[in-house]
Every structure is written in C-alpha cells, then in structure tokens.
Design a protein around this motif. Structure first.
Motif, PDB file in Angstrom:
ATOM      1  N   THR A 136     -17.417 147.618 106.947  1.00  0.00           N
ATOM      2  CA  THR A 136     -17.421 146.195 106.618  1.00  0.00           C
ATOM      3  C   THR A 136     -17.511 145.219 107.845  1.00  0.00           C
ATOM      4  N   ASP A 137     -16.947 145.667 108.950  1.00  0.00           N
ATOM      5  CA  ASP A 137     -17.004 145.008 110.260  1.00  0.00           C
ATOM      6  C   ASP A 137     -18.691 145.057 110.510  1.00  0.00           C
ATOM      7  N   LEU A 138     -19.081 144.017 110.783  1.00  0.00           N
ATOM      8  CA  LEU A 138     -20.565 144.095 111.122  1.00  0.00           C
ATOM      9  C   LEU A 138     -21.238 145.158 111.894  1.00  0.00           C
ATOM     10  N   PHE A 200     -17.270 144.497  98.677  1.00  0.00           N
ATOM     11  CA  PHE A 200     -15.778 143.948  98.739  1.00  0.00           C
ATOM     12  C   PHE A 200     -15.289 143.675  96.966  1.00  0.00           C
ATOM     13  N   ASN A 225     -12.099 138.754 113.357  1.00  0.00           N
ATOM     14  CA  ASN A 225     -12.892 137.680 113.595  1.00  0.00           C
ATOM     15  C   ASN A 225     -13.756 137.245 112.316  1.00  0.00           C
ATOM     16  N   GLU A 226     -14.175 138.296 111.771  1.00  0.00           N
ATOM     17  CA  GLU A 226     -15.108 138.146 110.532  1.00  0.00           C
ATOM     18  C   GLU A 226     -14.408 137.918 109.228  1.00  0.00           C
ATOM     19  N   GLY A 227     -13.142 138.322 108.952  1.00  0.00           N
ATOM     20  CA  GLY A 227     -12.480 138.092 107.772  1.00  0.00           C
ATOM     21  C   GLY A 227     -12.865 139.505 106.933  1.00  0.00           C
ATOM     22  N   ASN A 228     -13.250 140.479 107.637  1.00  0.00           N
ATOM     23  CA  ASN A 228     -13.679 141.759 106.914  1.00  0.00           C
ATOM     24  C   ASN A 228     -12.706 142.527 106.221  1.00  0.00           C
ATOM     25  N   ASP A 230      -9.593 141.738 106.206  1.00  0.00           N
ATOM     26  CA  ASP A 230      -8.555 140.735 105.334  1.00  0.00           C
ATOM     27  C   ASP A 230      -9.159 140.966 103.988  1.00  0.00           C
ATOM     28  N   LEU A 231     -10.472 140.847 103.741  1.00  0.00           N
ATOM     29  CA  LEU A 231     -11.055 141.101 102.430  1.00  0.00           C
ATOM     30  C   LEU A 231     -10.873 142.435 101.920  1.00  0.00           C
TER      31      LEU A 231
END
Lengths: 477, 223
Positions: A136-138, A200, A225-228, A230-231
């Motif tokens: 999920t991290d870009l 997600f 930094n992305e919030g990925n 965390d989701l």
C-alpha cells in the motif's frame, strides 16, 4: 522461497546500471533532493548533533540489555491482549504469518512498508498459499506491479521515472478508461489512492513492519507520510507486526529522542506525517481497530552479531541517509547491490545476513569517503565495518587469485618504506618519461580497469611523499 | 529447544550474560521506572504565548491550516465556515467526545453523523488529546470518543485542539498521557499527526493526499 540474491554479480549489475539511461535520470532526483533537505532541517535544530549522540547511546544501552528489554516487551504485549511469535529464521517467520492468515481464512492482505517483509520474501510465500498481498505504500505498490525489489529502503521506487509508472498503471488498471490522462504525477497518485482505498476496506489481515517496539508499554511504532501503514493496521480484523529483535527501545521518552533524528535524517522533515503507536487489539469499547494483534519477532542471524564488531550495525534505524549521501549508490542505484538492503548500510548488513561469500562485493563498493558515517543519525562507523568485511573476505580467500597476488605484491613494498619510496620514485620518473609527449596514457599494462574508461595522466613532478615532505618543510598548509 | 528459548540463549551467549544478573536487571528496571527524558530541544521548552505561536508556525510549515477561536462555543461556526470556504458539503462525521458533544452544533446547518468511518466520509471532526509545539504535531488517542478511522479515511480531517492542551515537547505530552491512562498503559492507538498525508514516491515530487486526508485543518480553542 527467499528473494533471489544477485549480490555475487555486483560488478555486472553495476556495469549495467551505469548504462541505464532511465536509471541515471531517476538517480538525479536522489542527488538533488535528499541531501539539501536533510542539511536544511538539521541546521534549524541546534541540538541535532547532540540528539544523534543521544540516539546512539539509547541504542547501545538497549543492545547491551537486549534480552531483558525483549522479555519486558513480550510481557507488556501479552498484558495488552496481543500475541508474540518468535522466529529464528525467515522460514519460521513466514510460517508464523501464514498460520495466522490461514486460521482466519484470509484471502487478501494489505501491507505497510516493511524491510523485514522483503528480507523474508513474505509476498512470494503468501501468493504460494493463495493469499493476495497488496503493498500500500505508493512506491512499494509500484514495484510490486513490476515484480521488483525496493531500490531504496525508504523510497522503494526511486529508480523509476513517472513515464514508467504511467505505463505500469495502464498495464494493470485495465478497469479504468484507457484514454485517461496520466501525464502528471498527481494523476498517478490519485489513481493509486482510488485503487488502494478499496483494498484497505476489503483486506482480511493487515501486515506492517515496526520502526520501534517499546518495552515499557508493549507498543509497536510505525512512521509513514502517506497514512498507508496506519490504514493497513486499523481497518482489517487482524493486525500482524513483523519486526526484528533490535527494534526494541526501553521507553516512550527513548523513542521520542530517536524520532527527533529519524525523519530529519531520512526525508529532511521535522517529523513524518504519521507516527502511529499500537498497543494490543481494539478495546471492548472501541468502535474501530483490529480484533487480533500479533507481533512476529525475527532474529535471522542478528543475535550472533551482538558482542562482535558488527554489533554497531544493530543500531541502524533504517533512515536511508547513508545511501542518500553515497556516491557509489548515486552512480549505480539500489538494485545493483543485489538484495533487499542497498547502499552503505546494506554493504555492512547483507554479508552478516546472507554471508560474506555472497555479499563480499558490497563492502568493496565504497570509496571510503566517509559521508555515510558523517550523516548516520546513530553514528554507525560504516566505513570501518566495511573495512572489517574486506579483511574477512581476504582471510577467507574469497577474492580472485590475481587480486590477492596484487595485494601481496603491494604489501611487500608497503611493509618496507625505503624500498617503497625508491620503487615509486623510479616508477614515477619512468612513467613521466614515457608520457612526456602527450601527458597521458590511453593504455597501460595491468591498468585496463582504469584506462578502459579514461586516460591515465602521466606524472608531472615529484611523488606524493616527496611533495608532502617539501611542503611541510616549507611551512605550507 | 523452542525458537524463543534459542533466541534468548543466543542473545545471552553473545552478550556473555546469564540473564539473571541482579545489577543488569536493576539497570533495566530503573530505566523503565524512571523513563529519563534525555535531551529536550530548547524550542520545546517555551511557555505561554510563544508556545501557541510555535505550534501554529510548525503546523502550518507541515501544511496544516490553523484557525483560532475564542472558546468551545465558537467551534461549530468555525467548522461550518471552513466547509463553506472550501466549497464542501455541510456534512461531518464525529465520535462521542464529550467536549465536542457540548458544543452548539445545532446553531449551524451542519448535518452530523456519529461513529467510525467506512471510507465514504468526506469530512470528519476529532478532538485532539494534545498538540506538541516543537513540530506542530497533534496527538490523537483512539476510542469511541475519537475513532482512529476518522483521522485517516476522510479527505478532509478537522481536529479541535484546546490551547491548554498544547505542550512544548513530546515528553510533556507523554507525562500527561500517563496521568490519564496509567504508567505503562496506552490506548489501543496513539496517532501523532503532523500535517496532511503526502507522498514523494514518484520522482521525489511532493504531493498531498496519498492515502490519508488531503487536508488537515486545526481549530485551536482559546480560553
């Protein structure tokens, strides 16, 4: 089922990388961005250097008492309703994770960025068990689409250009309008956001790494930094953390000290956007969060690094500053290193984890300029440790015979200073005479490695040692 | 030997210890008990006006927006005004936070739904546990009062922060958290949030709104 290791072919990899125009263009972004941003943010905090000392000392203290802090951490996780799984090897870690996924009938797993996941080759193991891993991290998402490994520990797709990402998205996101405009990076980001948002919400299990484990509270910490990430750990029913043994720190105060140097060293931010502290599963009154919380703690050779010269490497907090500042990394990119950890930190860590026989080229891929050590937030003496690996490689007779005999030849003279001075001054005068017309050599016997790529300048005056002596005597600096 | 036992045996062999040595245990226990602060940057030790100013400066540097209001009663109107100015529908999601519940939302035209986010909410309002001035960082604690999903899933995150909860440094914030939850205890999730979500993974170009909120708006409540 571990990641295919191409480290033994470092020289070929590096050669190819130097010819790769796309790569060379992309690496320009590393040279410009990371270095200036780190310098600017460090200059804004007068205590930055002292905080680096503090971070180093906390890590050293923890490593000296690692057994006790891990025991305390395990107690706190259990008390908070979580489960700790211990894994000696990559295989044991993969099995622990697969067992959990199978027990809950997982079909899709979302993943936050984790270098340990790369180290144990987790995605291949999940796929083999018919479980779909979704990065999920870009950057990780992009390289997963391409079937690549990260080329940088915090910017996994730094070796790519936007046009390459565009063509991957068009190839994979076939449910979207083929005529859509993807010429701007923001359009690529928006598309990935949309595609991954559905993942997600649908995932059965979320797997993240951990930047830190806190012994005081049994907490795992991730920084994004992305919030990925965390989701990833908030949405599914099950959250699995995969972390290695050296990630533990004593207290919330200790982690705060280290967080003050992490983002500044990594991306040049004062603080990353999301720092998330997770302790156990959701509480009875909670309306969100996972129902199960597991931590898989991996050794994979690290406990044997303790008490050796290489213990210093266990302080590493994976910020990437060493590779951002490394001229060799800038030139060849991360993939040339041939395994999951590139750059100076990889050159020290990889031989410990996969063996110096496989990764012996990596500690040789250094000019010993010392920039890595000068920016390391926990002050790991990376050049010294690379030198130690070179010595071990030599002791174990792993280099080619010509290399060893050449080194022996040089050592014979180096140990006899008078003979060395005589030989160099004769050789220097001989070369100066031979090259007196053109001032340089296009070819030289035994020096093809140099003259294949650039001319060798003919000596112009006295030897270095002679010049040194005369300048000292003359009082010049 | 189990994996766990072998790892600990290896660790202790490498460190040259048994694990039972009283002085080592004492050092560890002492550190966990006293949790020494380490080095706190000077900028984290400000008090009064300067503290609030630093928080605002740092949050804005991280690309959050900040508006100050004179008291809790002024929060709903400030939220409504922000939505109007941003051309957003007058619809928000929030949890059961008592401080938020005591505010006069009925005096605005805002449509309010309660609970966690399922990913469909455009705007959410949560109340912060604290703000840390040294980096403009919000501290959010999970629970039915302020569900973690509301920090992460909406496109626009609005966070209400009491000026009295703004502290200089992380250490003071942790001390307050321990007072509230007990030593060694934590809520399930603590989110530190410094600005809106972003990524620079494509050609090192900084773009906002990667997976989390594209925008972070802080309503700072004085008095």
């Amino acid at each position: 089922m571990t990641v295919h290791v191409t480290s033994p072919k470092f020289k070929d990899n590096a050669h190819r990388a130097l010819q790769d125009e796309q790569l060379q263009k992309a690496m320009g972004n590393v040279r410009q961005g990371f270095i200036d941003r780190r310098a600017a943010v460090a200059a804004k905090l007068p205590e930055f250097e002292a905080l680096r000392d503090s971070a180093r000392d906390i890590k050293n203290h923890t490593l000296q008492h690692l057994d006790l802090y891990l025991e305390q951490y395990e107690r706190r996780v259990t008390a908070a309703g979580g489960h700790v799984h211990w894994a000696r090897t990559a295989d044991e870690a993969r099995r622990a994770i697969l067992d959990i996924c199978k027990r809950v009938g997982a079909r899709t797993v979302t993943k936050g960025k984790s270098m340990i996941s790369e180290e144990i080759g987790l995605n291949a193991a999940l796929e083999a068990a018919n479980i779909r891993p979704v990065e999920t991290d870009l950057g990780e998402y992009i390289i997963q689409l391409r079937g690549e490994i990260p080329s940088h520990i915090i910017a996994p797709a730094v070796h790519l250009n936007a046009t390459q990402v565009e063509s991957d998205f068009r190839r994979v996101h076939t449910h979207l309008d083929p005529q859509r405009d993807l010429s701007q990076p923001v359009q690529l980001l928006t598309e990935a956001r949309g595609v991954l948002r559905d993942r997600f919400l649908a995932a059965d299990v979320g797997i993240t790494g951990a930047n830190f484990l806190i012994a005081e509270t049994g907490t795992s910490v991730i920084v994004t930094n992305e919030g990925n990430g965390d989701l990833t750990q908030t949405m599914p029913k099950v959250h699995i953390v995969i972390a290695s043994i050296e990630k533990v720190v004593p207290t919330l105060e200790d982690v705060s000290q280290i967080l003050r140097v992490l983002a500044r060293s990594a991306t040049g931010q004062e603080m990353s956007v999301y720092t998330t502290f997770s302790t156990g599963p959701r509480r009875p009154e909670d309306v969100d969060g996972p129902e199960e919380y597991h931590v898989v703690i991996l050794d994979n050779g690290r406990s044997s690094m303790l008490g050796t010269t290489f213990q210093d490497m266990l302080r590493c907090i994976r910020c990437g500053a060493c590779m951002n500042h490394c001229p060799v990394y800038h030139a060849v990119g991360g993939h040339a290193y041939g395994w999951v950890y590139p750059g100076p930190m990889g050159a020290v860590l990889s031989p410990s984890l996969i063996g110096v026989d496989k990764a012996g080229h990596l500690p040789n891929a250094s000019t010993f300029c010392g920039r890595c050590e000068s920016v390391c937030p926990v002050r790991i003496p990376l050049p010294k440790l690379m030198r130690h690996w070179r010595e071990r490689e030599f002791e174990r007779h792993l280099q080619p015979a010509t290399f060893r005999s050449g080194l022996g030849f040089w050592a014979y003279f180096a140990k006899r200073p008078r003979l060395y001075r005589l030989a160099t001054s004769v050789a220097m005068r001989g070369l100066a005479w031979l090259g007196r017309d053109k001032g340089r050599f296009k070819t030289l016997p035994l020096a093809g490695g140099w003259t294949d790529f650039r001319d060798f300048p003919a000596p112009q005056g006295a030897t270095f040692q002679d010049q040194w002596k005369s300048r000292r005597a003359g009082g010049a600096k | 030997m189990s994996a766990r036992d072998e790892i600990f045996a290896n660790l202790r062999r490498s460190l040259g210890v048994k694990g039972s040595e009283a002085p080592r245990r004492h050092v560890v226990q002492e550190r966990l008990e006293s949790a020494p602060k380490g080095l706190v940057p000077q900028r984290g030790q400000l008090i009064g006006e300067g503290l609030i100013e630093l928080f605002k400066t740092q949050a804005e540097a991280a690309m959050a927006s900040v508006v100050e209001v004179d008291g809790p009663m002024a929060v709903p109107e400030a939220v409504a005004e922000y939505l109007r100015a941003s051309n957003l529908p007058a619809r928000i999601k929030m949890g059961d936070d008592l401080r938020l519940a005591a505010m006069p939302w009925g005096e605005t035209a805002l449509e309010i739904s309660k609970g966690r986010s399922d990913g469909q909410d455009l705007v959410a309002v949560n109340h912060a546990f604290a703000g840390v001035a040294e980096t403009g960082t919000l501290t959010m604690t999970s629970g039915p009062e302020n569900p973690s999903t509301l920090n992460l899933l909406p496109d626009y995150a609005i966070v209400v922060l009491s000026a009295k909860d703004v502290v200089g440094d992380y250490e003071t914030m942790w001390a307050r958290l321990r007072d509230e939850y007990g030593k060694g205890q934590m809520p399930r999730t603590v989110n530190w949030i410094t600005g809106p979500s972003r990524s620079a993974d494509i050609e090192q170009t900084l773009l906002l709104g990667a997976h989390g909120p594209r925008s972070l708006h802080i309503v700072l409540v004085n008095g």
